[in-house]
Design a protein around this motif. Structure first.
Motif, PDB file in Angstrom:
ATOM      1  N   ASP A 143       0.816  -1.218   0.000  1.00 58.91           N
ATOM      2  CA  ASP A 143       0.000   0.000   0.000  1.00 58.91           C
ATOM      3  C   ASP A 143       0.848   1.264   0.000  1.00 58.91           C
ATOM      4  OD1 ASP A 143      -2.402  -1.554   0.122  1.00 58.91           O
ATOM      5  OD2 ASP A 143      -2.071  -1.788   2.278  1.00 58.91           O
ATOM      6  N   THR A 144       1.996   1.193  -0.652  1.00 55.74           N
ATOM      7  CA  THR A 144       2.847   2.379  -0.802  1.00 55.74           C
ATOM      8  C   THR A 144       3.210   2.571  -2.273  1.00 55.74           C
ATOM      9  OG1 THR A 144       4.958   1.196  -0.540  1.00 55.74           O
ATOM     10  CG2 THR A 144       3.871   2.000   1.475  1.00 55.74           C
ATOM     11  N   ARG A 145       3.814   3.720  -2.548  1.00 61.59           N
ATOM     12  CA  ARG A 145       4.331   4.032  -3.878  1.00 61.59           C
ATOM     13  C   ARG A 145       5.857   3.922  -3.821  1.00 61.59           C
ATOM     14  NH1 ARG A 145       2.580   9.892  -3.941  1.00 61.59           N
ATOM     15  NH2 ARG A 145       3.195   9.520  -1.770  1.00 61.59           N
ATOM     16  N   VAL A 146       6.410   3.087  -4.678  1.00 59.21           N
ATOM     17  CA  VAL A 146       7.842   2.811  -4.651  1.00 59.21           C
ATOM     18  C   VAL A 146       8.479   3.339  -5.941  1.00 59.21           C
ATOM     19  CG1 VAL A 146       9.629   1.030  -4.551  1.00 59.21           C
ATOM     20  CG2 VAL A 146       7.530   0.775  -3.195  1.00 59.21           C
ATOM     21  N   ILE A 147       9.499   4.156  -5.792  1.00 63.74           N
ATOM     22  CA  ILE A 147      10.252   4.682  -6.934  1.00 63.74           C
ATOM     23  C   ILE A 147      11.440   3.761  -7.203  1.00 63.74           C
ATOM     24  CG2 ILE A 147      11.547   6.657  -7.835  1.00 63.74           C
ATOM     25  CD1 ILE A 147       9.999   8.386  -5.772  1.00 63.74           C
ATOM     26  N   VAL A 148      11.653   3.435  -8.453  1.00 57.66           N
ATOM     27  CA  VAL A 148      12.791   2.606  -8.850  1.00 57.66           C
ATOM     28  C   VAL A 148      13.553   3.331  -9.960  1.00 57.66           C
ATOM     29  CG1 VAL A 148      11.659   0.434  -8.215  1.00 57.66           C
ATOM     30  CG2 VAL A 148      11.451   1.309 -10.565  1.00 57.66           C
ATOM     31  N   ILE A 149      14.749   2.856 -10.247  1.00 57.69           N
ATOM     32  CA  ILE A 149      15.596   3.447 -11.291  1.00 57.69           C
ATOM     33  C   ILE A 149      15.404   2.681 -12.596  1.00 57.69           C
ATOM     34  CG2 ILE A 149      17.933   4.135 -11.943  1.00 57.69           C
ATOM     35  CD1 ILE A 149      16.843   5.525  -9.440  1.00 57.69           C
ATOM     36  N   LEU A 158      12.561  -6.333  -9.049  1.00 54.83           N
ATOM     37  CA  LEU A 158      11.608  -5.464  -9.744  1.00 54.83           C
ATOM     38  C   LEU A 158      10.387  -6.251 -10.228  1.00 54.83           C
ATOM     39  CD1 LEU A 158      10.924  -2.681 -10.953  1.00 54.83           C
ATOM     40  CD2 LEU A 158      12.176  -3.387 -13.008  1.00 54.83           C
ATOM     41  N   TYR A 159      10.622  -7.489 -10.688  1.00 53.16           N
ATOM     42  CA  TYR A 159       9.501  -8.292 -11.179  1.00 53.16           C
ATOM     43  C   TYR A 159       8.526  -8.610 -10.046  1.00 53.16           C
ATOM     44  CZ  TYR A 159      13.186  -8.868 -14.637  1.00 53.16           C
ATOM     45  OH  TYR A 159      14.193  -8.630 -15.530  1.00 53.16           O
ATOM     46  N   TRP A 160       9.055  -8.871  -8.871  1.00 54.10           N
ATOM     47  CA  TRP A 160       8.207  -9.138  -7.701  1.00 54.10           C
ATOM     48  C   TRP A 160       7.393  -7.894  -7.347  1.00 54.10           C
ATOM     49  CZ3 TRP A 160       7.636  -7.084  -2.827  1.00 54.10           C
ATOM     50  CH2 TRP A 160       6.940  -7.849  -1.899  1.00 54.10           C
ATOM     51  N   LEU A 161       8.050  -6.733  -7.339  1.00 54.03           N
ATOM     52  CA  LEU A 161       7.356  -5.488  -7.018  1.00 54.03           C
ATOM     53  C   LEU A 161       6.209  -5.225  -7.989  1.00 54.03           C
ATOM     54  CD1 LEU A 161      10.463  -3.208  -6.305  1.00 54.03           C
ATOM     55  CD2 LEU A 161       8.817  -4.021  -4.597  1.00 54.03           C
ATOM     56  N   GLU A 171       8.864   4.622 -12.186  1.00 52.71           N
ATOM     57  CA  GLU A 171      10.245   4.552 -12.668  1.00 52.71           C
ATOM     58  C   GLU A 171      10.817   5.952 -12.848  1.00 52.71           C
ATOM     59  OE1 GLU A 171      11.919   3.257 -16.869  1.00 52.71           O
ATOM     60  OE2 GLU A 171      11.255   1.509 -15.715  1.00 52.71           O
ATOM     61  N   ALA A 172      12.043   6.137 -12.370  1.00 55.04           N
ATOM     62  CA  ALA A 172      12.771   7.391 -12.569  1.00 55.04           C
ATOM     63  C   ALA A 172      13.912   7.148 -13.546  1.00 55.04           C
ATOM     64  CB  ALA A 172      13.325   7.906 -11.243  1.00 55.04           C
ATOM     65  N   PRO A 173      14.273   8.156 -14.365  1.00 53.76           N
ATOM     66  CA  PRO A 173      15.320   7.925 -15.371  1.00 53.76           C
ATOM     67  C   PRO A 173      16.724   7.827 -14.795  1.00 53.76           C
ATOM     68  CG  PRO A 173      14.561  10.196 -15.449  1.00 53.76           C
ATOM     69  CD  PRO A 173      13.648   9.478 -14.505  1.00 53.76           C
ATOM     70  N   ASN A 174      16.950   8.403 -13.612  1.00 60.39           N
ATOM     71  CA  ASN A 174      18.291   8.362 -13.020  1.00 60.39           C
ATOM     72  C   ASN A 174      18.181   8.629 -11.513  1.00 60.39           C
ATOM     73  OD1 ASN A 174      18.330  11.339 -12.648  1.00 60.39           O
ATOM     74  ND2 ASN A 174      18.506  11.353 -14.897  1.00 60.39           N
ATOM     75  N   TYR A 189       8.774   5.563  -0.906  1.00 61.32           N
ATOM     76  CA  TYR A 189      10.123   5.034  -0.747  1.00 61.32           C
ATOM     77  C   TYR A 189      10.810   5.017  -2.106  1.00 61.32           C
ATOM     78  CZ  TYR A 189       8.669   3.261   3.846  1.00 61.32           C
ATOM     79  OH  TYR A 189       8.212   3.163   5.130  1.00 61.32           O
ATOM     80  N   LEU A 190      12.103   5.176  -2.070  1.00 63.72           N
ATOM     81  CA  LEU A 190      12.949   4.990  -3.252  1.00 63.72           C
ATOM     82  C   LEU A 190      13.850   3.802  -2.990  1.00 63.72           C
ATOM     83  CD1 LEU A 190      14.588   5.646  -5.839  1.00 63.72           C
ATOM     84  CD2 LEU A 190      15.857   7.338  -4.463  1.00 63.72           C
ATOM     85  N   LEU A 191      13.770   2.798  -3.844  1.00 66.69           N
ATOM     86  CA  LEU A 191      14.711   1.680  -3.769  1.00 66.69           C
ATOM     87  C   LEU A 191      15.901   2.000  -4.656  1.00 66.69           C
ATOM     88  CD1 LEU A 191      12.566  -1.599  -3.840  1.00 66.69           C
ATOM     89  CD2 LEU A 191      13.781  -0.594  -1.901  1.00 66.69           C
TER      90      LEU A 191
END
Length: 270
Positions: A143-149, A158-161, A171-174, A189-191
């Motif tokens: 129940d959160t929003r997760v930022i990934v690169i 990432l596939y699990w998320l 997704e963030a570009p960098n 959160y940012l992973l």
């Protein structure tokens, strides 16, 4: 008699040429018998560990060590800059010989040989803003929003998320863009890995960022099993690393262990 002398003189004149040809031919024959010494090595954007510098050249802590180890092992490194996903593909099909990356990647199981030597660990972290809860258990991501690169698979995590109905992945570009998204409340959160993020914590409002450990991983050299030289190169790199470590030219040989894993982390991707 005159003809015989002339012929002998002609032979004498040809001797230097024949000798020169022999000197050229011997190294060529030896080169054909010597295994290819160039090792094609991929690297990805992961500063300060591996990255492409302002001149377009490979750089970073692990790149410097890789150069030393390759040369000590008797190889000439030929570096190729790739996205992470392309590095995986090229390892699988043998278009590259090696990648200085992280160990135990599920997507590469059965595709690579890993070095025994590991120069250092890297840490995956959950970054969040001051005043929010640190990530003490992986279930807190529900129940959160997760930022990934973009381009990172996080060892397959990432596939699990993406499969979790209660987690929204953005997704963030960098790395810099990811931090700005977090500060603008576009994620909870940012992973991201600790090393590249700490490298860019320079802005005044970056002091609002906090970090929770998620898992630690070991850097290693991954050698393509599609190459018949995989075991030969792996053993040469390991032996070279030990010699360099004994001389104090690379970090000491590490005793590897499983490292830190936050409670609740998906077992498949540990």
């Amino acid at each position: 008699m005159y003809k015989r002398c002339t012929a002998f003189a002609n032979v004498l004149m040809l001797l230097p040429l024949l000798w020169a040809l022999l000197l050229v031919a011997v190294p060529l024959a030896q080169a054909e018998e010597t295994p290819e010494k160039t090792v094609r090595i991929a690297y990805v954007e992961f500063p300060p560990i591996t990255y492409r510098d302002e001149n377009g050249e490979p750089a970073g802590l692990f790149i410097d060590i890789t150069r030393k180890v390759a040369l000590e092992a008797g190889f000439t490194p030929d570096f190729l800059y790739l996205p992470v996903s392309r590095a995986y593909l090229y390892l699988s099909n043998g278009q590259i010989d090696a990648w200085p990356g992280v160990s135990n990647i599920p997507a590469l199981e059965g595709e690579v040989l890993e070095s025994w030597a590991s120069p250092m660990p890297v840490q995956l972290s959950a970054w969040y803003l001051e005043g929010k809860q640190p990530l003490a258990h992986f279930s807190q991501l529900q129940d959160t929003r997760v930022i990934v690169i973009g381009g990172y698979t996080y060892g397959g995590l990432l596939y699990w998320l993406n499969d979790q109905a209660g987690i929204t992945v953005t997704e963030a570009p960098n790395h810099r863009a990811a931090l700005e998204m977090l500060k603008r409340n576009r994620g909870d959160y940012l992973l991201d890995y600790s090393e590249p993020v700490r490298e860019i914590l320079l802005k005044p409002d970056d002091d609002l960022l906090r970090e929770s450990r998620v898992r630690s991983r070991n850097l290693a050299w991954l050698f393509s099993l599609a190459s018949p030289r995989a075991a030969l190169i792996r053993d040469a790199f390991d032996d070279a690393y030990i010699r360099l470590a004994d001389r104090g030219e690379v970090p000491p040989v590490r005793v590897l262990n499983r490292g830190f894993v936050v409670p609740g982390f998906p077992e498949k991707y540990r």
